[in-house]
Design a protein around this motif. Structure first.
Motif, mmCIF file in Angstrom:
data_model
loop_
_atom_site.group_PDB
_atom_site.id
_atom_site.type_symbol
_atom_site.label_atom_id
_atom_site.label_comp_id
_atom_site.label_asym_id
_atom_site.label_seq_id
_atom_site.Cartn_x
_atom_site.Cartn_y
_atom_site.Cartn_z
ATOM 1 N N GLY A 26 33.421 46.430 49.929
ATOM 2 C CA GLY A 26 32.148 46.028 49.331
ATOM 3 C C GLY A 26 32.399 45.115 48.152
ATOM 4 N N GLY A 27 31.392 44.348 47.781
ATOM 5 C CA GLY A 27 31.528 43.467 46.634
ATOM 6 C C GLY A 27 32.473 42.313 46.907
ATOM 7 N N THR A 28 32.749 41.534 45.879
ATOM 8 C CA THR A 28 33.636 40.386 45.973
ATOM 9 C C THR A 28 34.862 40.685 45.130
ATOM 10 O OG1 THR A 28 31.694 38.963 46.210
ATOM 11 C CG2 THR A 28 33.803 37.888 45.742
ATOM 12 N N PHE A 29 35.862 41.272 45.775
ATOM 13 C CA PHE A 29 37.031 41.782 45.058
ATOM 14 C C PHE A 29 37.695 40.697 44.233
ATOM 15 C CE2 PHE A 29 40.427 44.707 44.301
ATOM 16 C CZ PHE A 29 41.573 43.950 44.264
ATOM 17 N N ARG A 30 37.771 39.494 44.774
ATOM 18 C CA ARG A 30 38.521 38.441 44.086
ATOM 19 C C ARG A 30 37.910 38.075 42.728
ATOM 20 N NH1 ARG A 30 35.803 35.860 48.253
ATOM 21 N NH2 ARG A 30 34.284 34.274 47.598
ATOM 22 N N ASN A 31 36.667 38.470 42.503
ATOM 23 C CA ASN A 31 36.016 38.168 41.231
ATOM 24 C C ASN A 31 36.191 39.278 40.195
ATOM 25 O OD1 ASN A 31 35.054 35.790 42.314
ATOM 26 N ND2 ASN A 31 33.022 36.604 42.779
ATOM 27 N N PHE A 32 36.686 40.428 40.639
ATOM 28 C CA PHE A 32 36.746 41.587 39.755
ATOM 29 C C PHE A 32 38.012 41.603 38.917
ATOM 30 C CE2 PHE A 32 33.117 42.854 41.687
ATOM 31 C CZ PHE A 32 33.166 43.672 42.803
ATOM 32 N N ALA A 33 37.884 41.997 37.649
ATOM 33 C CA ALA A 33 39.035 42.495 36.934
ATOM 34 C C ALA A 33 39.270 43.921 37.405
ATOM 35 C CB ALA A 33 38.778 42.490 35.435
ATOM 36 N N MET A 34 40.518 44.330 37.463
ATOM 37 C CA MET A 34 40.857 45.679 37.911
ATOM 38 C C MET A 34 41.648 46.397 36.837
ATOM 39 S SD MET A 34 39.469 45.806 40.874
ATOM 40 C CE MET A 34 40.130 47.380 41.431
ATOM 41 N N GLY A 35 41.471 47.702 36.785
ATOM 42 C CA GLY A 35 42.179 48.488 35.803
ATOM 43 C C GLY A 35 42.607 49.824 36.346
ATOM 44 N N TRP A 36 43.598 50.389 35.678
ATOM 45 C CA TRP A 36 44.026 51.761 35.940
ATOM 46 C C TRP A 36 43.851 52.560 34.652
ATOM 47 C CZ3 TRP A 36 45.229 53.833 40.576
ATOM 48 C CH2 TRP A 36 45.559 52.966 41.628
ATOM 49 N N PHE A 37 43.285 53.749 34.815
ATOM 50 C CA PHE A 37 43.113 54.682 33.718
ATOM 51 C C PHE A 37 43.697 56.017 34.163
ATOM 52 C CE2 PHE A 37 40.199 52.534 30.745
ATOM 53 C CZ PHE A 37 39.900 51.411 31.492
ATOM 54 N N THR A 50 45.560 46.755 33.045
ATOM 55 C CA THR A 50 44.492 45.942 33.593
ATOM 56 C C THR A 50 45.033 44.595 34.049
ATOM 57 O OG1 THR A 50 42.279 45.026 33.184
ATOM 58 C CG2 THR A 50 43.840 44.959 31.359
ATOM 59 N N ILE A 51 44.327 43.987 34.993
ATOM 60 C CA ILE A 51 44.717 42.683 35.505
ATOM 61 C C ILE A 51 43.461 41.865 35.734
ATOM 62 C CG2 ILE A 51 44.750 43.506 37.902
ATOM 63 C CD1 ILE A 51 47.218 41.675 38.328
ATOM 64 N N ASN A 52 43.492 40.579 35.393
ATOM 65 C CA ASN A 52 42.279 39.785 35.535
ATOM 66 C C ASN A 52 42.086 39.355 36.991
ATOM 67 O OD1 ASN A 52 44.189 37.729 35.790
ATOM 68 N ND2 ASN A 52 42.968 36.265 34.619
ATOM 69 N N TRP A 53 40.984 38.673 37.246
ATOM 70 C CA TRP A 53 40.609 38.380 38.625
ATOM 71 C C TRP A 53 41.630 37.513 39.343
ATOM 72 C CZ3 TRP A 53 39.363 33.416 40.461
ATOM 73 C CH2 TRP A 53 39.308 32.420 39.480
ATOM 74 N N MET A 54 42.327 36.659 38.594
ATOM 75 C CA MET A 54 43.310 35.779 39.217
ATOM 76 C C MET A 54 44.664 36.450 39.395
ATOM 77 S SD MET A 54 42.691 32.068 37.486
ATOM 78 C CE MET A 54 44.046 31.383 38.459
ATOM 79 N N GLY A 55 44.858 37.570 38.725
ATOM 80 C CA GLY A 55 46.165 38.216 38.768
ATOM 81 C C GLY A 55 47.169 37.580 37.844
ATOM 82 N N VAL A 56 46.683 36.774 36.897
ATOM 83 C CA VAL A 56 47.582 36.062 35.991
ATOM 84 C C VAL A 56 47.781 36.816 34.692
ATOM 85 C CG1 VAL A 56 47.832 33.956 34.636
ATOM 86 C CG2 VAL A 56 46.975 33.828 36.985
#
Length: 124
Positions: A26-37, A50-56
Motif C-alpha cells: 500500500g502507499g508509495t514506498f519510494r516516497n517514504f522515509a523509513m525508521g526503526w524503533f 532512519t533512512i530518507n526516501w532516496m536511501g542516501v
C-alpha cells in the motif's frame, strides 16, 4: 492504507548478528522515509535508525552507531536493519515505521505508519 510487516527477530548470543526486514504494502514506498524503533520491557520506545526516501541519508542512535546499518530497496518495498555485535541491552521489540514526509526522522510522532514489531533477544 499502508501495511508494514517486520521479520527476522529471534534469540541470539551476545556478539552475534541479526538482520531485520520490513516489507511494505500500500502507499508509495519510494516516497517514504523509513525508521526503526525499539521498546524494551518497562522502557519508553526509542529511536534506532532512519533512512530518507532516496536511501542516501541515514541517522542512528548513539547506542547503535557503528554496529547497526539501515538500508532500503524501493523496488522490493523493503527496509532492513543489519545488527552486528549485539548486546543484551539491545533486547527489545523492534518496530518498523514509515513517514510520508520523506526525510529521515528521529521522533516517533513524525511517522505515520507502524508495523506490529518483531522480538529481538540477546542473551547467553
Amino acid at each position: 492504507q499502508v501495511h508494514l510487516v517486520e521479520s527476522g527477530g529471534g534469540l541470539v548470543l551476545p556478539g552475534e548478528s541479526l538482520t531485520l526486514s520490513c516489507v511494505a504494502s500500500g502507499g508509495t514506498f519510494r516516497n517514504f522515509a523509513m525508521g526503526w524503533f525499539r521498546q524494551a520491557p518497562g522502557k519508553e520506545r526509542e529511536f534506532v535508525a532512519t533512512i530518507n526516501w532516496m536511501g542516501v541519508t541515514t541517522s542512528y542512535a548513539d547506542s547503535v552507531k557503528g554496529r547497526f546499518a539501515i538500508s532500503r530497496d524501493n523496488i522490493k518495498k523493503t527496509v532492513w536493519l543489519q545488527m552486528n555485535g549485539l548486546k543484551p541491552e539491545d533486547t527489545a521489540v523492534y518496530y518498523c515505521a514509515a513517514s510520508e514526509g520523506g526525510l529521515g526522522y528521529v521522533e516517533g510522532p513524525d511517522y505515520d505508519y507502524w508495523g506490529q514489531g518483531t522480538q529481538v533477544t540477546v542473551s547467553s
